[in-house]
Design a protein around this motif. Sequence first.
Motif: not given
Lengths: 202, 366
Positions: B90-104
């Motif tokens: 989570w800490t490692r990928y939270k930025r990616t996840i955030a971006v992905a989630a926003s796009i989704a």
Amino acid sequence: MGYQSWHKCINTDLVDSYKQEQELLKALAVNDKKAIERIYADNYSLIQNLILNNSGTEEDAKDIFQEAVIILYEKSKSDSFELSCQIKTYIYSVSRRLWLKRLQYNRRYEAEIASLVEIVPVEEDMEEHDKRSLQFGMMEKAMSSIGEPCKSLLEAYYINKKSMQEIAENFGYTNADNAKNQKYKCLLRLKKLFFAQYKNGN
Amino acid sequence: MDDISLLDAAERYLRGEMTEEERILFEELRKNNADVDQLVVEHHFFLDEMNRHANIKNLRSTFHDTHIALLKEGSIREIPTGKARRIYLWTRYKRTIAVAASIAGVTALLFSGMVTVLTPKADKNQVEVLGRKLDILEKNQNHTNSELRDVKHKIEIPGTPAKFGGTGFLIDAKGFLVTNAHVVKNASRVTVQNRTGLELNAKTIFVDDSLDIAILKIDDSLFKALNTLPYAIKKSSNDLAEPIYTLGYPRDEIVYGEGYLSAKTGFNGDTLTCQISVAANPGNSGGPVLNKNGEVIGILSTRQVAAEGVVFAINSKNIFRALDQMKRTDTTYQNIKLPGNSAMKSMERVQQVKKVQECVYMVKGY
């Protein structure tokens, strides 16, 4: 290739540290506990990161790292021993290769592992290691199929390097000669089992 | 030498445990005996293999111990799998996840927005429209039905002495008229009045409510029978857009109106009637609808109040049907003969009307 890699090593390392590493490898070749500890402590975290960042677990990291050190160990034992770069670089390169292979085997990844750390070609060593680990597996299998007390007896003598006198006492043989006789009987069976696999394998 | 002692010898030879004498003897044996030599080579390989196996096993156990020791010492730390690993990821990928989630999220919003804005709107409208249409149709039907009922009464002249009124026209020169059934319905006495204002007694000899056709007979001594009728009653069907004209008594004076055949069927697809476009008023009911050849193509019967100029006429062939029915039920009037030929084919409209108006009567019901 070797020259080039080593060239990189000197650029980053002092000659002193090169000498230290050579000594460390010599110590590793004779199963020196301190050397193993040193190598372990210096390199484990790097490999741990590599594996965990590429969909591996802690257990995978441990396996891959130890396998890589074994490859380094075998290389250090060989007559034509020559390490053309830092221990760290070598271990990293081998670990990366091993992990890629396992990922491909599990069909989870076809992709490359992006590497920010310097890597050296280790394909030849890997091939050698593959052959050896195949034989290691054969020995393991042969050992596990001879049954007790043969297995313990042979392990005590060949692996734990105990004397026949000790073994006779531990296993309750009347004398060392008896134990020796028994050991040879067991060894004959083991050889039979091992070579049966070996001939099939090659 | 048995297998075991040979093996022992080979092992001792390889390990360098033999005395000098033994070694020389054994080497002699190796040279002379290929089997022994083979055994030594094989055993050498095997011992190497055993040794390697042993070393690696020892190494592995050393690794295991080292790993534990280093963990205790804190030189290495274990990132456990499972929950902690998930946190690590989570800490490692939270930025990616955030971006992905926003796009989704944005995509989902956009998509659902598009779905709600575009697709269902069209569907809903159609459904609504359809519903409304059905509603309207139903309302229209009810409305028209009541209007039709009204029309049936309204088209009759509310003449002072007469209760009902309409128009009728001769179908046989001997004094037989045809009009709408609704004109003479409920009338205890029926009279007909010609263009000149001469009122003659008549009697209803046949009524068919389903066809809305009534046949009257002028029963008055003052009636002067004509020789022939100038028009014909058309038996065949009519053509769309055919120019037509009508004569009737919406008031005390005979009124001429002209138009065209606008539809081959009447109200709600009624095949008994056709739709004509002509000015018609109450009192026109029962009047003749003629084409340019001077053939009667229908009896003007109703109009649709909601729409302007939508008038329905009973197809003229129904006059034949009505007459046939009458002849079957009442044998008294077998000699009625409908005019088959028009004498006005090439006549001008004014001339035609002059002739036709002699045969068109105002019908009064008392």
